[in-house]
Motif scaffolding. Structure first.
Motif, short mmCIF file in Angstrom:
data_model
loop_
_atom_site.label_atom_id
_atom_site.label_comp_id
_atom_site.label_asym_id
_atom_site.label_seq_id
_atom_site.Cartn_x
_atom_site.Cartn_y
_atom_site.Cartn_z
N GLU A 113 0.81 -1.34 -0.08
CA GLU A 113 0.15 0.05 0.01
C GLU A 113 0.95 1.36 0.12
OE1 GLU A 113 -1.73 3.43 2.23
OE2 GLU A 113 -0.36 1.76 3.00
N GLU A 114 1.92 1.28 0.71
CA GLU A 114 2.94 2.45 0.93
C GLU A 114 3.50 2.65 -0.47
OE1 GLU A 114 3.20 -0.43 2.19
OE2 GLU A 114 5.51 -0.93 1.96
N LEU A 115 3.57 1.81 -1.29
CA LEU A 115 4.37 1.63 -2.38
C LEU A 115 3.41 2.60 -3.58
CD1 LEU A 115 6.91 1.44 -4.32
CD2 LEU A 115 5.64 -0.71 -4.80
N VAL A 116 2.36 1.99 -3.58
CA VAL A 116 1.38 2.39 -4.61
C VAL A 116 0.32 3.50 -4.49
CG1 VAL A 116 -0.25 1.52 -6.45
CG2 VAL A 116 1.54 -0.07 -5.60
N SER A 117 -0.31 3.67 -3.12
CA SER A 117 -1.39 4.44 -3.02
C SER A 117 -0.76 5.72 -2.83
CB SER A 117 -2.18 3.71 -1.78
OG SER A 117 -1.46 4.23 -0.78
N ARG A 118 0.30 5.83 -2.23
CA ARG A 118 0.86 7.26 -1.88
C ARG A 118 1.65 7.84 -3.26
NH1 ARG A 118 3.00 5.96 4.16
NH2 ARG A 118 0.92 5.50 4.89
N GLN A 119 1.56 7.13 -4.36
CA GLN A 119 2.11 7.45 -5.74
C GLN A 119 3.63 7.43 -5.45
OE1 GLN A 119 -0.04 7.91 -8.31
NE2 GLN A 119 -1.71 7.33 -6.95
N LYS A 120 4.09 6.51 -4.91
CA LYS A 120 5.72 6.45 -4.63
C LYS A 120 6.35 6.09 -6.03
CE LYS A 120 6.39 8.22 -0.68
NZ LYS A 120 6.48 7.25 0.70
N LEU A 121 5.56 5.38 -6.84
CA LEU A 121 6.45 4.87 -8.04
C LEU A 121 6.89 5.96 -8.74
CD1 LEU A 121 4.20 1.94 -9.50
CD2 LEU A 121 6.38 1.79 -8.36
#
Ligand code: ZN
Length: 255
Positions: A113-121
């Protein structure tokens, strides 16, 4: 000038149960004239790519044949690899049936969740959702066109026929034997055909018996069976068919 030969690696060739230790569905296609792409990324996709020494960082796109877990379950780990190992910055294209984006985002969120939902990509995912219907000559933006043909397994199921320079490669994903399958095989230099069991199954899959009985209706020059168990491979070895081979994980074909 003759086009470069396409390299196809059958990264994972197993069914949804990973019977006999076979990896989940995943095919690597390297047209030579343009960067490689994947078709399906089942749960063991990343493991299979690493084993076959295929760098996910080279991928330009992933195509999904349908939205069942044994074909999409490896997606979050490909994203993770992109973010932390490749340090990818260029976009990755994603093709699949309607609903692909929502399903893949849900899957990635559930895992990291922390990788994708916070637009970290740091790289963009460019989704193209395709209607599950027959479409010919769809522009991929990757230097080739492809056809889609609806197949009979799940409401999202469709086969792809990639019209690569000088070569045509078909991938069924999962399906029962149906007119769409025969249509898809037409004009293929290589057809990557699911063959889950030896005899006609309860669920919507193809059996070796059906391939044997219907082979004359498959127009592909070569056929490689995937989504199979060793049982099916042994039965084919016992009674071979012209044009048809059984895949093994990591098998590489030049087309
Ligand atoms: Zn499957």
């Amino acid at each position: 000038m003759r086009s470069p030969r396409t390299k196809v690696v059958l990264v994972g060739t197993g069914n949804a149960f990973n019977t006999d230790g076979r990896g989940s569905q995943c095919v690597w296609v390297d047209p030579g004239s343009s960067p490689p792409f994947l078709v399906d990324a089942g749960p063991t996709a990343l493991q299979g790519l690493e084993r076959a020494k295929l760098a996910p960082g080279r991928l330009e796109a992933t195509f999904f044949t349908h939205l069942h877990g044994d074909h999409i379950g490896g997606w979050p780990f490909l994203l993770l690899h992109g973010a932390f190992v490749e340090r990818r910055s260029r976009p990755l294209r994603v093709f699949g049936p309607r609903g692909t984006r929502k399903r893949l985002e849900g899957l990635a969120n559930a895992c990291y969740e922390e990788l994708v939902s916070r637009q970290k990509l740091a790289f963009e995912l460019q989704h193209t959702e395709l209607p599950v219907r027959k479409s010919l000559g769809v522009e991929s933006g990757l230097g080739f066109t492809f056809d889609t043909i609806p197949l009979e397994h799940h409401p999202t199921s469709m086969g792809y026929r990639f019209q690569l320079p000088g070569r045509t490669i078909g991938v069924t994903g999962d399906t029962r034997w149906c007119p769409g399958l025969e249509d898809l095989s037409r004009g293929c230099d290589l057809l990557i055909l699911e063959c889950t069991c030896k005899k006609k199954p309860d669920y919507a899959h193809v059996s070796l018996e059906e391939v044997r009985n219907g082979l004359s209706r498959l127009g592909a020059r070569r056929i490689v069976l995937v989504h199979l168990s060793n049982d099916v491979a042994r039965a084919l070895a016992k009674r071979p068919m012209s044009r048809v081979i059984a895949a093994e994980d990591g098998m590489m074909l030049r087309v």
